[in-house]
Design a protein around this motif. Structure first.
Motif, PDB file in Angstrom:
ATOM      1  N   ALA A 275       0.826  -1.212   0.000  1.00 52.27           N
ATOM      2  CA  ALA A 275       0.000   0.000   0.000  1.00 52.27           C
ATOM      3  C   ALA A 275       0.858   1.259   0.000  1.00 52.27           C
ATOM      4  CB  ALA A 275      -0.930  -0.006   1.208  1.00 52.27           C
ATOM      5  N   ASP A 276       1.863   1.319   0.876  1.00 53.47           N
ATOM      6  CA  ASP A 276       2.657   2.539   1.035  1.00 53.47           C
ATOM      7  C   ASP A 276       3.628   2.767  -0.121  1.00 53.47           C
ATOM      8  OD1 ASP A 276       1.344   2.781   3.408  1.00 53.47           O
ATOM      9  OD2 ASP A 276       3.018   2.136   4.666  1.00 53.47           O
ATOM     10  N   ILE A 277       4.267   1.704  -0.596  1.00 58.54           N
ATOM     11  CA  ILE A 277       5.298   1.845  -1.630  1.00 58.54           C
ATOM     12  C   ILE A 277       4.712   1.752  -3.033  1.00 58.54           C
ATOM     13  CG2 ILE A 277       7.491   0.948  -2.502  1.00 58.54           C
ATOM     14  CD1 ILE A 277       7.665   2.136   0.300  1.00 58.54           C
ATOM     15  N   HIS A 278       3.771   0.833  -3.238  1.00 56.94           N
ATOM     16  CA  HIS A 278       3.256   0.580  -4.589  1.00 56.94           C
ATOM     17  C   HIS A 278       1.832   1.086  -4.806  1.00 56.94           C
ATOM     18  CE1 HIS A 278       6.790  -1.822  -5.507  1.00 56.94           C
ATOM     19  NE2 HIS A 278       6.609  -2.501  -4.391  1.00 56.94           N
ATOM     20  N   GLY A 279       1.183   1.572  -3.756  1.00 58.53           N
ATOM     21  CA  GLY A 279      -0.145   2.148  -3.899  1.00 58.53           C
ATOM     22  C   GLY A 279      -1.245   1.152  -4.206  1.00 58.53           C
ATOM     23  N   LEU A 280      -1.098  -0.106  -3.796  1.00 54.40           N
ATOM     24  CA  LEU A 280      -2.117  -1.115  -4.067  1.00 54.40           C
ATOM     25  C   LEU A 280      -3.282  -0.975  -3.086  1.00 54.40           C
ATOM     26  CD1 LEU A 280       0.191  -2.314  -5.786  1.00 54.40           C
ATOM     27  CD2 LEU A 280      -0.529  -4.584  -5.008  1.00 54.40           C
ATOM     28  N   SER A 281      -4.483  -1.277  -3.559  1.00 59.77           N
ATOM     29  CA  SER A 281      -5.671  -1.257  -2.708  1.00 59.77           C
ATOM     30  C   SER A 281      -5.696  -2.516  -1.844  1.00 59.77           C
ATOM     31  CB  SER A 281      -6.929  -1.207  -3.569  1.00 59.77           C
ATOM     32  OG  SER A 281      -7.091  -2.427  -4.281  1.00 59.77           O
ATOM     33  N   PRO A 282      -6.540  -2.533  -0.789  1.00 59.96           N
ATOM     34  CA  PRO A 282      -6.647  -3.754   0.027  1.00 59.96           C
ATOM     35  C   PRO A 282      -7.033  -4.987  -0.785  1.00 59.96           C
ATOM     36  CG  PRO A 282      -7.634  -1.907   1.181  1.00 59.96           C
ATOM     37  CD  PRO A 282      -7.286  -1.417  -0.190  1.00 59.96           C
ATOM     38  N   LEU A 283      -7.932  -4.815  -1.765  1.00 60.85           N
ATOM     39  CA  LEU A 283      -8.331  -5.951  -2.592  1.00 60.85           C
ATOM     40  C   LEU A 283      -7.160  -6.442  -3.440  1.00 60.85           C
ATOM     41  CD1 LEU A 283     -10.467  -7.886  -3.645  1.00 60.85           C
ATOM     42  CD2 LEU A 283     -11.150  -6.137  -5.314  1.00 60.85           C
ATOM     43  N   GLN A 284      -6.410  -5.515  -4.032  1.00 60.67           N
ATOM     44  CA  GLN A 284      -5.246  -5.902  -4.832  1.00 60.67           C
ATOM     45  C   GLN A 284      -4.194  -6.596  -3.965  1.00 60.67           C
ATOM     46  OE1 GLN A 284      -4.517  -1.908  -6.354  1.00 60.67           O
ATOM     47  NE2 GLN A 284      -4.982  -2.588  -8.448  1.00 60.67           N
ATOM     48  N   THR A 285      -4.015  -6.096  -2.748  1.00 59.11           N
ATOM     49  CA  THR A 285      -3.064  -6.723  -1.827  1.00 59.11           C
ATOM     50  C   THR A 285      -3.496  -8.136  -1.481  1.00 59.11           C
ATOM     51  OG1 THR A 285      -2.438  -4.587  -0.876  1.00 59.11           O
ATOM     52  CG2 THR A 285      -2.022  -6.547   0.456  1.00 59.11           C
ATOM     53  N   GLY A 286      -4.793  -8.309  -1.200  1.00 60.99           N
ATOM     54  CA  GLY A 286      -5.302  -9.640  -0.895  1.00 60.99           C
ATOM     55  C   GLY A 286      -5.103 -10.604  -2.049  1.00 60.99           C
ATOM     56  N   LEU A 287      -5.338 -10.122  -3.265  1.00 61.54           N
ATOM     57  CA  LEU A 287      -5.149 -10.968  -4.443  1.00 61.54           C
ATOM     58  C   LEU A 287      -3.675 -11.297  -4.674  1.00 61.54           C
ATOM     59  CD1 LEU A 287      -7.703  -9.281  -6.882  1.00 61.54           C
ATOM     60  CD2 LEU A 287      -7.924 -11.507  -5.756  1.00 61.54           C
ATOM     61  N   MET A 288      -2.777 -10.441  -4.184  1.00 51.80           N
ATOM     62  CA  MET A 288      -1.347 -10.694  -4.308  1.00 51.80           C
ATOM     63  C   MET A 288      -0.897 -11.777  -3.320  1.00 51.80           C
ATOM     64  SD  MET A 288       1.420  -9.484  -5.979  1.00 51.80           S
ATOM     65  CE  MET A 288       1.121  -7.751  -6.388  1.00 51.80           C
ATOM     66  N   ILE A 289      -1.496 -11.800  -2.132  1.00 49.07           N
ATOM     67  CA  ILE A 289      -1.079 -12.721  -1.080  1.00 49.07           C
ATOM     68  C   ILE A 289      -1.788 -14.067  -1.181  1.00 49.07           C
ATOM     69  CG2 ILE A 289      -1.123 -13.084   1.430  1.00 49.07           C
ATOM     70  CD1 ILE A 289      -0.707 -10.083   1.754  1.00 49.07           C
ATOM     71  N   PHE A 290      -3.041 -14.056  -1.620  1.00 47.49           N
ATOM     72  CA  PHE A 290      -3.867 -15.265  -1.592  1.00 47.49           C
ATOM     73  C   PHE A 290      -3.287 -16.439  -2.382  1.00 47.49           C
ATOM     74  CE2 PHE A 290      -7.434 -17.685  -3.542  1.00 47.49           C
ATOM     75  CZ  PHE A 290      -7.812 -18.370  -2.397  1.00 47.49           C
ATOM     76  N   PRO A 291      -2.687 -16.245  -3.580  1.00 47.17           N
ATOM     77  CA  PRO A 291      -2.169 -17.407  -4.319  1.00 47.17           C
ATOM     78  C   PRO A 291      -1.165 -18.243  -3.533  1.00 47.17           C
ATOM     79  CG  PRO A 291      -2.283 -15.511  -5.763  1.00 47.17           C
ATOM     80  CD  PRO A 291      -2.577 -15.008  -4.381  1.00 47.17           C
ATOM     81  N   GLY A 292      -0.341 -17.598  -2.709  1.00 48.65           N
ATOM     82  CA  GLY A 292       0.614 -18.354  -1.907  1.00 48.65           C
ATOM     83  C   GLY A 292      -0.081 -19.258  -0.912  1.00 48.65           C
ATOM     84  N   ALA A 293      -1.121 -18.720  -0.255  1.00 49.37           N
ATOM     85  CA  ALA A 293      -1.875 -19.529   0.700  1.00 49.37           C
ATOM     86  C   ALA A 293      -2.585 -20.676  -0.004  1.00 49.37           C
ATOM     87  CB  ALA A 293      -2.882 -18.646   1.434  1.00 49.37           C
ATOM     88  N   LEU A 294      -3.145 -20.397  -1.186  1.00 47.97           N
ATOM     89  CA  LEU A 294      -3.841 -21.446  -1.943  1.00 47.97           C
ATOM     90  C   LEU A 294      -2.866 -22.532  -2.394  1.00 47.97           C
ATOM     91  CD1 LEU A 294      -6.470 -22.436  -3.243  1.00 47.97           C
ATOM     92  CD2 LEU A 294      -5.908 -21.037  -5.248  1.00 47.97           C
ATOM     93  N   LEU A 295      -1.675 -22.120  -2.821  1.00 48.21           N
ATOM     94  CA  LEU A 295      -0.683 -23.092  -3.280  1.00 48.21           C
ATOM     95  C   LEU A 295      -0.275 -24.039  -2.154  1.00 48.21           C
ATOM     96  CD1 LEU A 295       1.138 -24.054  -5.596  1.00 48.21           C
ATOM     97  CD2 LEU A 295       2.865 -22.412  -4.815  1.00 48.21           C
ATOM     98  N   SER A 296      -0.205 -23.531  -0.927  1.00 46.59           N
ATOM     99  CA  SER A 296       0.177 -24.392   0.195  1.00 46.59           C
ATOM    100  C   SER A 296      -0.848 -25.499   0.416  1.00 46.59           C
ATOM    101  CB  SER A 296       0.344 -23.559   1.468  1.00 46.59           C
ATOM    102  OG  SER A 296      -0.902 -23.034   1.894  1.00 46.59           O
ATOM    103  N   VAL A 297      -2.123 -25.217   0.117  1.00 46.81           N
ATOM    104  CA  VAL A 297      -3.160 -26.250   0.231  1.00 46.81           C
ATOM    105  C   VAL A 297      -3.041 -27.242  -0.918  1.00 46.81           C
ATOM    106  CG1 VAL A 297      -5.644 -26.674   0.256  1.00 46.81           C
ATOM    107  CG2 VAL A 297      -4.711 -24.704   1.453  1.00 46.81           C
ATOM    108  N   ILE A 298      -2.818 -26.720  -2.131  1.00 50.69           N
ATOM    109  CA  ILE A 298      -2.683 -27.590  -3.298  1.00 50.69           C
ATOM    110  C   ILE A 298      -1.521 -28.569  -3.116  1.00 50.69           C
ATOM    111  CG2 ILE A 298      -2.158 -27.616  -5.772  1.00 50.69           C
ATOM    112  CD1 ILE A 298      -3.612 -24.911  -5.964  1.00 50.69           C
TER     113      ILE A 298
END
Length: 443
Positions: free
Chosen positions: A284-307
């Motif tokens: 958010a501070d450095i790249h100006g991403l919204s909370p939704l964009q940030t969530g979409l950036m982090i979520f794939p890693g969590a999903l991959l750990s389940v896969i």
């Protein structure tokens, strides 16, 4: 030496383990997804910053206390009864929170939620260690740990979407789903016979005081809480020495391999919690991403750990927990180093590095959880799991609070430098985890 546990009903493993994983997912998500709704709650009840912080701190304190209390009770009481009690408290707290008309009721609902949610993961691991054969234990543990990783990544994203669509009350509707798990889980779990033993309520109260004062000292920087923590620890030490059946078994604290294993798991949780604290702020501070964009950036890693849960379980079976614990930290080190070197310049690096670190953290935590039943007897397994959960939760929550204080005190006006140095600090923590893994394997 391991001891058998008498049961009066069959354990339906294929049904129970996925249900437990779903319960763990909801319990951990409840810890992370609620934070995004705090601004809306503040407006709804006209709450100030100090009052609002108690919704977070109070939940964390109660969760930490519940995690070790339920696991310790598992040494004497039926796991089925304890898990039902956890889910009932969790669900009832959700209903109270949904219907709250003032800040007091909301806080009460969150605390009751924590009393239930705090015991779910620990009891699930005790049940797996006690009833799942060693040949399949790694797979079951990997599923529980992967559900935890998914919850950490999914929580903020789901919380943001739900709060935007249905308001903050909708978060309580999601967690109330645990009530639907009670009947099928009850039918799939074994009905264990009670075991002899005396529960140390005085020791439980002292551990609660120690945990509460430590969390307050870390999160609020309170000198009074720090002094109270020191006094409570001294009192707890005297109590343990003088009690015939202490709440914390002193033989667990004196077991060097066990404490080293707890240290490895605690450090892994510190790394994961701190990343989930730093990455949204950095994006958010450095790249100006919204909370939704940030969530979409982090979520794939969590999903991959389940896969990759099945692959992780196969690695535990093929190579052994100790080798996995020795190798996984190097992926954590590489991911943290990439964050320090490149993430402040390229946002996509943050997502890629988190993919690597969360998968390696999941593998490491699965190895730690699967190794624990090999070190202690069934009679002491509940206390050992509870102690491990307490270490991990306090370490994770405390590290995020410390990072927040460091950013405010040492790097004011230089956010980019703050993130770089803190990511390098996490890489050094990864080195310590790697050393711990090698020492444990050689031991």
């Amino acid at each position: 030496m391991r001891h058998s546990v008498a049961t009066t009903a069959l354990f339906r493993e294929k049904a129970a383990v996925p249900l437990l994983a779903l319960a763990v997912l909801l319990a951990i998500m409840n810890t992370t997804m609620f934070n995004v709704a705090l601004p809306e709650i503040s407006k709804a009840f006209n709450m100030g910053g100090s009052s609002l912080s108690w919704i977070v701190s109070g939940y964390s304190i109660m969760y930490a206390i519940a995690s070790i209390t339920y696991s310790r009770l598992a040494d004497f009481r039926s796991l089925r009864a304890l898990l039902v009690a956890c889910l009932l408290c969790f669900g009832i707290g959700s209903i109270i929170g949904y219907g709250s008309t003032n800040a007091g009721l909301l806080l009460a609902g969150r605390l009751i939620q924590a009393i239930g949610a705090g015991g779910v993961k620990g009891l699930a691991l005790v049940l797996i260690g006690r009833h799942v054969p060693a040949a399949r234990r790694g797979q079951a543990v990997a599923l529980i740990v992967s559900a935890t990783s998914l919850a950490f990544g999914l929580g903020p994203l789901a919380g943001g979407i739900l709060a935007q669509i249905g308001g903050w009350r909708s978060l309580f509707i999601v967690t109330a789903v645990v009530l639907l798990l009670i009947v099928p889980l009850y039918r799939s779990l074994p009905s264990e016979a009670g075991r002899p033993g005396q529960f140390d309520w005085g020791g439980a109260w002292l551990v609660a005081c120690c945990s509460s004062m430590l969390m307050l000292a870390i999160s609020h920087g309170s000198l009074a809480a720090t002094l109270a923590f020191i006094l409570a620890v001294a009192w707890l030490g005297r109590h343990i020495k003088g009690s015939a059946h202490p709440f914390i078994d002193p033989s667990l604290l004196a077991d060097r391999p066990l404490m080293l294993l707890n240290g490895i798991g605690m450090a892994a949780h510190m790394n994961n919690f701190t990343l989930l604290f730093l990455l949204p702020q950095m994006l958010a501070d450095i790249h100006g991403l919204s909370p939704l964009q940030t969530g979409l950036m982090i979520f794939p890693g969590a999903l991959l750990s389940v896969i990759l849960a099945r692959s992780i379980s196969l690695a535990l079976i093929r190579y052994g927990e100790r080798r996995v614990m020795m190798l996984a930290p190097w992926g954590i080190i590489l991911g943290d180093a990439l964050l320090a070197l490149l993430s402040t310049r390229y946002a996509w690096v943050a997502g890629a590095a988190y993919l690597l670190t969360i998968v390696c953290c999941t593998a490491l935590n699965a190895g730690v959880a699967s190794e624990l039943p090999k070190l202690v007897s069934t009679a002491r397994l509940g206390g050992a799991v509870g102690l491990q959960q307490l270490f991990q939760f306090i370490g994770g929550a405390g590290s995020a609070a410390v990072c927040g204080s460091l950013m405010a005190a040492m790097f004011a006006g230089s956010a980019g430098a703050a993130f770089v140095w803190l990511f390098w600090g996490l890489a050094m923590l990864g080195v310590l985890i790697a050393i711990g893994g090698m020492v444990y394997r050689n031991h």
